[in-house]
Design a protein around this motif. Structure first.
Motif, PDB file in Angstrom:
ATOM      1  N   ASP A   1    -123.156 -31.835  35.376  1.00  0.00           N
ATOM      2  CA  ASP A   1    -121.692 -31.951  35.300  1.00  0.00           C
ATOM      3  C   ASP A   1    -121.234 -33.386  35.561  1.00  0.00           C
ATOM      4  O   ASP A   1    -121.211 -33.832  36.711  1.00  0.00           O
ATOM      5  N   ASN A   2    -120.861 -34.090  34.483  1.00  0.00           N
ATOM      6  CA  ASN A   2    -120.227 -35.405  34.668  1.00  0.00           C
ATOM      7  C   ASN A   2    -118.739 -35.338  34.289  1.00  0.00           C
ATOM      8  O   ASN A   2    -118.087 -36.346  34.079  1.00  0.00           O
ATOM      9  N   GLU A   3    -118.252 -34.112  34.204  1.00  0.00           N
ATOM     10  CA  GLU A   3    -116.821 -33.802  34.163  1.00  0.00           C
ATOM     11  C   GLU A   3    -116.076 -34.280  32.915  1.00  0.00           C
ATOM     12  O   GLU A   3    -114.879 -34.498  32.960  1.00  0.00           O
ATOM     13  N   ALA A   4    -116.792 -34.445  31.809  1.00  0.00           N
ATOM     14  CA  ALA A   4    -116.155 -34.707  30.508  1.00  0.00           C
ATOM     15  C   ALA A   4    -117.239 -34.758  29.431  1.00  0.00           C
ATOM     16  O   ALA A   4    -118.437 -34.777  29.747  1.00  0.00           O
ATOM     17  N   TYR A   5    -116.812 -34.776  28.172  1.00  0.00           N
ATOM     18  CA  TYR A   5    -117.726 -35.007  27.048  1.00  0.00           C
ATOM     19  C   TYR A   5    -117.958 -36.511  27.000  1.00  0.00           C
ATOM     20  O   TYR A   5    -117.191 -37.247  26.374  1.00  0.00           O
ATOM     21  N   MET A   6    -119.006 -36.977  27.658  1.00  0.00           N
ATOM     22  CA  MET A   6    -119.177 -38.420  27.823  1.00  0.00           C
ATOM     23  C   MET A   6    -119.839 -39.055  26.603  1.00  0.00           C
ATOM     24  O   MET A   6    -119.471 -40.157  26.198  1.00  0.00           O
ATOM     25  N   ASN A   7    -120.807 -38.357  26.000  1.00  0.00           N
ATOM     26  CA  ASN A   7    -121.564 -38.968  24.911  1.00  0.00           C
ATOM     27  C   ASN A   7    -120.674 -39.355  23.733  1.00  0.00           C
ATOM     28  O   ASN A   7    -120.950 -40.301  23.015  1.00  0.00           O
TER      29      ASN A   7
ATOM     30  N   GLY B   1    -124.956 -30.218  29.583  1.00  0.00           N
ATOM     31  CA  GLY B   1    -123.744 -30.894  30.059  1.00  0.00           C
ATOM     32  C   GLY B   1    -122.618 -29.908  30.348  1.00  0.00           C
ATOM     33  O   GLY B   1    -122.716 -28.718  30.038  1.00  0.00           O
ATOM     34  N   ASP B   2    -121.536 -30.435  30.929  1.00  0.00           N
ATOM     35  CA  ASP B   2    -120.402 -29.567  31.257  1.00  0.00           C
ATOM     36  C   ASP B   2    -119.675 -29.111  29.991  1.00  0.00           C
ATOM     37  O   ASP B   2    -119.217 -27.965  29.909  1.00  0.00           O
ATOM     38  N   GLY B   3    -119.580 -29.985  28.989  1.00  0.00           N
ATOM     39  CA  GLY B   3    -118.931 -29.578  27.749  1.00  0.00           C
ATOM     40  C   GLY B   3    -119.725 -28.448  27.108  1.00  0.00           C
ATOM     41  O   GLY B   3    -119.183 -27.442  26.641  1.00  0.00           O
TER      42      GLY B   3
HETATM   43 MG   LIG Z   1    -120.356 -34.092  30.329  1.00  0.00          MG
END
Ligand SMILES: [Mg+2]
Ligand SMILES: Cc1ncc(C[n+]2csc(CCOP(=O)(O)OP(=O)(O)O)c2C)c(N)n1
Length: 305
Positions: free
Chosen positions: A135-141, A107-109
């Motif tokens: 890259d989904n542009e944030a810490y989504m989990n 991930g991106d993070g």
């Molecule tokens: Mg992410």
């Protein structure tokens, strides 16, 4: 666009299995399907090993003995993903599986922030792995916290209204290219021609030795705040607005691989997502100026070339 090509892509064997637990409209799920599909097509005899640091994909991968994948999966902490992938590749080589493709799906993070030192070290050593920045542009989990890859002006739970993301997204393609690695590219599955570009880059990366880095943009309906049906359209607009240019750096040579036929202003992209809905006209003009400047940078010889 040949119909036979499309039929083959639609009908290919799935290595990300149906029934996985990604959210409806998950952009990374579409992307990972294409990464695995293009790898299996480019190197049908090669074993694929997927290395996944902590992320949404730790959950989506499933709980043993159930797996969402028809390939071997190794889950890791953030900091050690690139190092563990390097070790797995070395061990497989010792056992005679020279052609095994070890893929990090980070991930991106993980990639831009917490695990960056390990990614940079593996790039600098030119480890023979394929590193994919999902890259989904944030810490989504963990609930949409800002990462180094969160774009300017975006709302996240750690950049709330009144204090939204200041400054620009880290340019990971150029940062990794500056390590002098053999291949770096940006990918987005926003339309059939973009998918063609996407899969050609995966196939190219599969055929190169050393550290290869693919930066793949994937929309997140709950994190970006848009309806689940809009993922592909939003991905297409990211490219058509030049927010996410499709480029590659092949052994130091940069080039744009996909020029949108119908370019759109950045505001058309921003307007599709709730995370940008608070932006003023001035804020949008500033983002447009930064997107234009980054695009000009890509057209001139950048770092790493
Ligand atoms: Mg992410
Ligand atoms: C060292 C460490 N810090 C925090 C966490 C908690 N954590 C698990 S997944 C995750 C989010 C990762 O974000 P990203 O890499 O962007 O992947 P995504 O969840 O967006 O797929 C976090 C913070 C952890 N597992 N390890």
């Amino acid at each position: 666009m040949s119909a036979a090509w499309l039929d083959r892509v639609v009908g290919e064997r799935q290595l990300l299995l149906p029934g996985h637990s990604a959210c409806a409209g998950c952009g990374p799920a579409i992307n990972l399907r294409h990464v695995l599909g293009a790898l299996a097509e480019a190197a049908p005899e090669s074993r694929i090993v997927l290395v996944i640091p902590a992320s949404c994909w730790t959950i989506i991968a499933g709980v043993w003995p159930v797996s969402a994948f028809d390939v071997a999966v190794h889950l890791t902490p953030f900091a050690s993903a690139a190092a563990e992938a390097s070790g797995i590749k070395a061990a497989l080589r010792l056992r005679g599986a020279d052609d095994a493709i070890v893929v990090v799906w980070g991930g991106d993070g993980s990639t831009a922030d917490i695990g960056f030192s390990g990614v940079s070290a593996a790039a600098e050593r030119d480890e023979d792995i394929l590193y994919v920045l999902n890259d989904n542009e944030a810490y989504m989990n963990t609930g949409v916290q800002k990462s180094g890859a969160t774009p300017e002006g975006a709302w996240t739970t750690t950049t709330p209204l009144g204090a939204t993301r200041a400054g620009e997204k880290k340019d990971m393609a150029r940062i990794i290219a500056a390590h002098g690695v053999p291949y770096v590219a940006t990918l987005a599955a926003g339309s059939v021609p973009m998918v063609r570009d996407f899969r050609a880059k995966v196939a190219k990366a599969a055929g190169i030795g050393g550290f290869r880095f693919l930066h793949v943009l994937g929309g997140c309906p709950p994190g970006w705040r848009y309806p689940t049906s809009q993922t592909t359209r939003i991905t297409r607009l990211a490219v058509e607005s030049h927010v996410f240019p499709l480029v590659e750096c092949d052994h130091g040579e940069w080039r744009t691989t996909f020029e949108p036929k119908h370019p759109v202003p950045v505001r058309d992209y921003l307007a599709t997502q709730g995370r940008f809905e608070h932006l003023s006209r001035d804020a949008i003009a500033s983002i447009q100026a930064h997107v234009d400047a980054r695009r000009r940078d890509y057209a001139t010889p950048p770092m790493g070339s």
